[in-house]
Design an enzyme around this catalytic site. Structure first.
Site, PDB file in Angstrom:
ATOM      1  N   THR A  64     -40.516  40.522  -3.087  1.00  0.00           N
ATOM      2  CA  THR A  64     -39.737  39.322  -3.408  1.00  0.00           C
ATOM      3  C   THR A  64     -40.469  38.103  -2.857  1.00  0.00           C
ATOM      4  OG1 THR A  64     -37.640  38.154  -3.121  1.00  0.00           O
ATOM      5  CG2 THR A  64     -38.284  39.627  -1.330  1.00  0.00           C
ATOM      6  N   GLY A  65     -40.437  37.001  -3.591  1.00  0.00           N
ATOM      7  CA  GLY A  65     -41.111  35.791  -3.106  1.00  0.00           C
ATOM      8  C   GLY A  65     -41.721  35.018  -4.253  1.00  0.00           C
ATOM      9  N   THR A  66     -42.693  34.192  -3.945  1.00  0.00           N
ATOM     10  CA  THR A  66     -43.355  33.374  -4.967  1.00  0.00           C
ATOM     11  C   THR A  66     -44.224  34.272  -5.849  1.00  0.00           C
ATOM     12  OG1 THR A  66     -44.897  32.929  -3.174  1.00  0.00           O
ATOM     13  CG2 THR A  66     -43.489  31.121  -3.848  1.00  0.00           C
ATOM     14  N   GLY A  67     -43.657  34.651  -6.982  1.00  0.00           N
ATOM     15  CA  GLY A  67     -44.255  35.667  -7.836  1.00  0.00           C
ATOM     16  C   GLY A  67     -45.695  35.400  -8.230  1.00  0.00           C
ATOM     17  N   SER A  76     -30.142  38.415  -9.392  1.00  0.00           N
ATOM     18  CA  SER A  76     -30.483  39.458 -10.361  1.00  0.00           C
ATOM     19  C   SER A  76     -29.203  39.720 -11.133  1.00  0.00           C
ATOM     20  CB  SER A  76     -30.945  40.733  -9.656  1.00  0.00           C
ATOM     21  OG  SER A  76     -29.867  41.335  -8.971  1.00  0.00           O
ATOM     22  N   THR A 109     -34.709  40.807 -11.048  1.00  0.00           N
ATOM     23  CA  THR A 109     -34.627  39.390 -10.643  1.00  0.00           C
ATOM     24  C   THR A 109     -34.268  38.467 -11.801  1.00  0.00           C
ATOM     25  OG1 THR A 109     -35.836  37.620  -9.486  1.00  0.00           O
ATOM     26  CG2 THR A 109     -37.058  38.837 -11.148  1.00  0.00           C
ATOM     27  N   ARG A 127     -41.802  31.351 -18.218  1.00  0.00           N
ATOM     28  CA  ARG A 127     -42.476  31.871 -17.013  1.00  0.00           C
ATOM     29  C   ARG A 127     -41.971  33.288 -16.653  1.00  0.00           C
ATOM     30  NH1 ARG A 127     -40.808  33.855 -11.757  1.00  0.00           N
ATOM     31  NH2 ARG A 127     -42.430  33.338 -10.269  1.00  0.00           N
ATOM     32  N   VAL A 128     -42.881  34.170 -16.327  1.00  0.00           N
ATOM     33  CA  VAL A 128     -42.539  35.511 -15.846  1.00  0.00           C
ATOM     34  C   VAL A 128     -43.177  35.690 -14.470  1.00  0.00           C
ATOM     35  CG1 VAL A 128     -42.852  37.997 -16.240  1.00  0.00           C
ATOM     36  CG2 VAL A 128     -42.349  36.483 -18.175  1.00  0.00           C
ATOM     37  N   GLY A 129     -42.426  36.255 -13.537  1.00  0.00           N
ATOM     38  CA  GLY A 129     -42.933  36.435 -12.175  1.00  0.00           C
ATOM     39  C   GLY A 129     -43.545  37.805 -11.950  1.00  0.00           C
ATOM     40  N   ASP A 130     -43.612  38.179 -10.685  1.00  0.00           N
ATOM     41  CA  ASP A 130     -44.269  39.437 -10.293  1.00  0.00           C
ATOM     42  C   ASP A 130     -43.407  40.675 -10.507  1.00  0.00           C
ATOM     43  OD1 ASP A 130     -42.566  38.262  -8.287  1.00  0.00           O
ATOM     44  OD2 ASP A 130     -43.255  39.794  -6.892  1.00  0.00           O
ATOM     45  N   THR A 141     -34.091  38.116  -5.280  1.00  0.00           N
ATOM     46  CA  THR A 141     -34.417  39.322  -6.028  1.00  0.00           C
ATOM     47  C   THR A 141     -33.932  40.552  -5.278  1.00  0.00           C
ATOM     48  OG1 THR A 141     -36.308  38.234  -6.969  1.00  0.00           O
ATOM     49  CG2 THR A 141     -36.484  40.617  -6.769  1.00  0.00           C
TER      50      THR A 141
HETATM   51  N1  ASP Z   1     -40.474  37.201  -7.025  1.00  0.00           N
HETATM   52  C1  ASP Z   1     -39.538  36.622  -7.952  1.00  0.00           C
HETATM   53  C2  ASP Z   1     -40.282  35.861  -9.001  1.00  0.00           C
HETATM   54  O1  ASP Z   1     -41.269  35.212  -8.671  1.00  0.00           O
HETATM   55  C3  ASP Z   1     -38.553  35.695  -7.286  1.00  0.00           C
HETATM   56  C4  ASP Z   1     -37.779  36.293  -6.151  1.00  0.00           C
HETATM   57  O2  ASP Z   1     -38.289  37.130  -5.437  1.00  0.00           O
HETATM   58  O3  ASP Z   1     -36.612  35.903  -5.973  1.00  0.00           O
HETATM   59  O4  ASP Z   1     -39.869  35.864 -10.127  1.00  0.00           O
END
Ligand code: ASP
Length: 356
Positions: free
Chosen positions: A274-277, A119, A241, A251-254, A223
């Site tokens: 945090t994780g696979t957004g 981040s 993040t 691409r934009v995540g969660d 994140t």
């Molecule tokens: N959740 C974040 C995303 O998918 C990545 C992360 O948690 O590091 O953008």
């Protein structure tokens, strides 16, 4: 607004002073030279809650393949120290009556300025070689929220997200538009080169070379997220993040999606993920933690585990969440090997953990 003006004023006065002492020092260089100083004194906040209130703060610094075998003693200590210091900064503020929003902004800025986390300064690179940052903040009092996505020149995206919430009629601003708003608000901007770190550049190149794509099981997310219940009894959540290494096509995540990676409602809970957004977005994980409490009357840990070890795992996603409920309880849930995490309460000292 006041915070940002004060911050800008401090930067301007220091820049004027430094340039008087050394004519070669330009403003941009001066900012980049001091990227890791603690932020608490750079952002003014005023006590708005009773100093004898009860409060809770919990945070994460990312989840993923975080296993003890891959850590030297020094590396583990560095993470533990930073998590502890960040929680202690928040605890000191909460003791003095700070609001949940101020604690979230100050402590996330601290981690955004630390290259260990994905981040701000330590953000990962997209496949095209850019650092594209996302952040969100949510106020549990009225469910007001602000978020920014794909910004490339904002030193502390959490502060811009807060400006969006407090000083615009919108919830989410992206890319150049968000940066135009940042200029108008006096939010600190930096040259994109500020975000360069060799470690992140190499990680991106390795992923691109292996044609791994942005999502794969070896990923360590980094994140940062903070949830707080302050001495007034208000809940808030914030997340920041750089997204996924080698992400493509804007691409934009969660993280900046309210209800996916960030959510707060005074009545039920405050959550940061945090994780696979992609999976957190599809399963609206953060909102569902609070919804399960609202509609099923579940305790915090039960609702979090149902979502992480049930919904998310069943879909093939991975990662974790930290949350606080309206009674000031905190909990973690993650399906990865580890998650940087910690908490502190008015009646409990700082505690931090990394591995499962
Ligand atoms: N959740 C974040 C995303 O998918 C990545 C992360 O948690 O590091 O953008």
């Amino acid at each position: 607004m006041k915070n940002h003006l004060t911050y800008t004023a401090i930067i301007a006065i220091s820049a004027a002073f430094l340039s008087a002492c050394s004519p070669d020092t330009d403003k941009e260089t001066m900012r980049v030279e001091h990227p890791f100083e603690p932020n608490a004194h750079l952002m003014e906040w005023s006590a708005s809650c009773p100093t004898n209130g009860t409060w809770t703060m919990a945070l994460h610094g990312g989840a993923g393949v975080i296993v003890k075998e891959n850590f030297t003693a020094e590396k583990e200590k560095a993470y533990r120290d930073t998590l502890t210091e960040t929680l202690q900064t928040g605890a000191d503020m909460l003791k003095d009556g700070a609001s949940a929003l101020d604690v979230i902004e100050v402590t996330i800025r601290k981690m955004e300025n630390d290259p260990k986390f994905n981040s701000g300064k330590g953000a990962v690179f997209s496949a095209a070689g850019f650092n594209e940052l996302d952040a969100a903040i949510m106020d549990g009092r009225d469910k007001n929220a602000g978020s920014v996505a794909s910004v490339k020149r904002i030193k502390n995206p959490i502060s811009l997200a807060r400006s969006v919430m407090e000083n615009s009629r919108h919830v989410m601003l992206i890319a150049e538009g968000a940066e135009t708003f940042a200029k108008e608000q006096g939010v600190e901007m930096v040259d994109p080169s500020y975000f360069y770190t060799e470690r992140r550049w190499k990680q991106m190149q390795a992923k691109v070379a292996k044609k791994h794509g942005a999502i794969n099981a070896e990923t360590k997310y980094g994140t940062v997220g903070v949830v707080v219940k302050d001495g007034c009894g208000n809940l808030a959540a914030g997340t920041s993040t750089g997204g996924l290494t080698a992400k493509e096509w804007g691409r934009v995540g969660d993280t900046p999606i309210i209800g996916a990676g960030t959510y707060a409602d005074n009545k039920y809970c405050a959550v940061s993920a945090t994780g696979t957004g992609e999976y957190f977005i599809r399963a609206t994980i953060a909102r569902d933690v609070c919804a399960r409490r609202e509609f099923l009357n579940e305790d915090l840990q039960t609702s979090m585990d149902a979502l992480i070890h049930g919904t998310l795992t069943d879909m093939g996603g991975d990662g974790g969440i930290v949350a606080i409920d309206n009674n000031g309880n905190y909990a973690y849930s993650f399906n990865t090997a580890g998650m940087y995490r910690g908490a502190v309460k008015s009646d409990m000292p700082v505690s931090v953990s990394i591995f499962k």
